[in-house]
Design an enzyme around this catalytic site. Structure first.
Site, PDB file in Angstrom:
ATOM      1  N   CYS A 358       1.067  34.039  55.636  1.00 41.95           N
ATOM      2  CA  CYS A 358       0.536  33.292  54.485  1.00 41.95           C
ATOM      3  C   CYS A 358       0.365  34.164  53.240  1.00 41.95           C
ATOM      4  CB  CYS A 358      -0.825  32.691  54.820  1.00 41.95           C
ATOM      5  SG  CYS A 358      -0.909  31.810  56.363  1.00 41.95           S
TER       6      CYS A 358
HETATM    7  O1  KQY Z   1      -2.711  29.695  55.545  1.00 43.88           O
HETATM    8  C1  KQY Z   1      -2.343  29.613  54.412  1.00 43.88           C
HETATM    9  N1  KQY Z   1      -1.081  29.501  54.148  1.00 43.88           N
HETATM   10  C2  KQY Z   1      -3.255  29.589  53.287  1.00 43.88           C
HETATM   11  C3  KQY Z   1      -4.651  29.531  53.652  1.00 43.88           C
HETATM   12  C4  KQY Z   1      -5.486  29.286  52.447  1.00 43.88           C
HETATM   13  C5  KQY Z   1      -6.894  29.495  52.700  1.00 43.88           C
HETATM   14  C6  KQY Z   1      -7.692  29.390  51.456  1.00 43.88           C
HETATM   15  N2  KQY Z   1      -9.043  29.664  51.715  1.00 43.88           N
END
Ligand code: KQY
Length: 367
Positions: A358
């Site tokens: 992420c």
């Molecule tokens: O897992 C993701 N791709 C993004 C997570 C975002 C979390 C924001 N607090």
């Protein structure tokens, strides 16, 4: 000069490559918001630095940083990592960065989806998100890549995987969620994916990882490791709330074929023992109206499937769970015999709601 393009990647002969194809480099954004990252984001910054350093052994890394943290980040990161000033609302470049597409001639372009912090005013995770929504364009312009902008379609890079060979995979829980494209049918969403990822078939898993705050991004539950082959986050514990989610994914994948008519090969990757927020960790996060709270005892959506494939390596999140950390390394070494498996302790990243995949975005070389 980087231009905005009319038309679609598919019509122009472009496709989203598999992450396992060759990269020109990797992008990361620097964490700093104190309503998501504990203790002034310092522990998270160290974890992001460790990820950046691990990837930089294999491919060029650029870290985008808000002006307020530029000097501190430049100081913390080694010189072989490029650090550029880039305004952002938080550090999830997988989601707000461009999705790169390539053509037969090796040209690379960007797709710039609309970003609304995983659900906008319906169930988004913070407000505002306007700086994040400009990140994809900034990256494309810095790299001299033309891009397609979709003002009318919300999507995040973590909600799609491509095998580079005609098939994309997503989850219904995320792509059909109320906060993204509520006026579009599943068929219309699928057509957008086909047009902008250059694929012929979309696989729809029902769900992702239990309690994943992104409405269950696909990149936390499966990862394409080659055309026709995926790893799947799994648990043998039938009493774990993750079990029915992983089981329904497995059942679906076992029945499906991909765009090339192949049966899919599935490798199970057992999830770690529960990762629960401690009192101390919870107390280190600022409480702000409109941002998802971080409460003591909350379970985090921890999964080894959220790894990053670099040139010659796999950067794997570790959680300090000896048995499952070791098992994940071993499984991935078997899956990727030619790549080095590099584990990075990632608890501080999962505490912010995501993991290594992420916080990274690959830029394919087109080769
Ligand atoms: O897992 C993701 N791709 C993004 C997570 C975002 C979390 C924001 N607090």
């Amino acid at each position: 000069m980087a231009k905005r393009l009319e038309g679609t990647p598919r019509a122009d002969g472009f496709r989203m490559p598999g992450e396992f194809e060759h990269h020109a480099g990797c992008w990361i954004l620097w964490p700093e918001r104190t309503d998501n990252w504990r203790n002034g984001a310092k522990p998270a910054q160290k974890a992001f630095r460790d990820v950046a350093k691990a990837i930089a052994r294999f491919e060029p890394v650029t870290v985008g940083v808000n002006e307020s943290q530029y000097s501190a980040a430049r100081e913390m990161l080694p010189e072989n990592i490029r650090v550029v000033e880039m305004s952002n609302d938080d550090s999830w470049v997988r989601d707000c960065g461009p999705t790169f597409v390539v053509n037969e001639a090796g040209e690379v372009r960007g797709v710039d989806w609309s970003f609304n912090a995983w659900g906008g005013l319906v169930d988004g995770l913070y407000f505002p998100w306007d700086k994040d929504d400009k990140v994809a364009r900034k990256i494309c312009e810095m790299e001299g890549k033309d891009s397609y902008r979709l003002d009318d379609f919300v999507l995040e890079g973590g909600s799609i995987h491509s095998d580079g060979d005609g098939t994309a995979i997503v989850t219904e829980a995320c792509l059909l969620s109320e906060g993204r494209n509520p006026d579009m049918t599943k068929e219309e969403i699928e057509q957008k994916l086909k047009d902008y990822l250059g694929v012929e078939k979309v696989l729809w898993l029902p769900n992702g990882i239990y309690l994943d705050e992104t409405n269950e991004h696909v990149d936390n539950i499966v990862h394409y490791v080659a055309p026709g082959k995926l790893v799947l986050a799994w648990t043998d514990d039938e009493s774990d709330p993750q079990y029915p989610l992983s089981k329904s994914a497995l059942d679906y994948l076992e029945k499906e074929t991909d765009a090339k008519g192949r049966k899919l090969e599935i490798v199970k990757l057992h999830i770690p023992d529960e990762v629960l927020i401690t009192k101390e960790e919870s107390e280190g996060v600022d409480t702000v109206d409109g941002t998802l709270p971080r409460e003591e005892g909350d379970r985090q959506a921890a999964s080894y499937a959220n790894f990053y494939i670099a040139n010659g390596a796999v950067i794997l999140p570790l959680f300090g769970d000896k048995i499952h950390d070791e098992a994940a390394k071993k499984t991935l070494q078997e899956v990727f015999p030619e790549r080095e498996i590099v584990g990075v302790f990632a608890r501080e990243i999962i505490l912010g709601g995501g993991n290594i995949h992420c916080i990274t975005q690959q830029q394919p070389s087109g080769q």
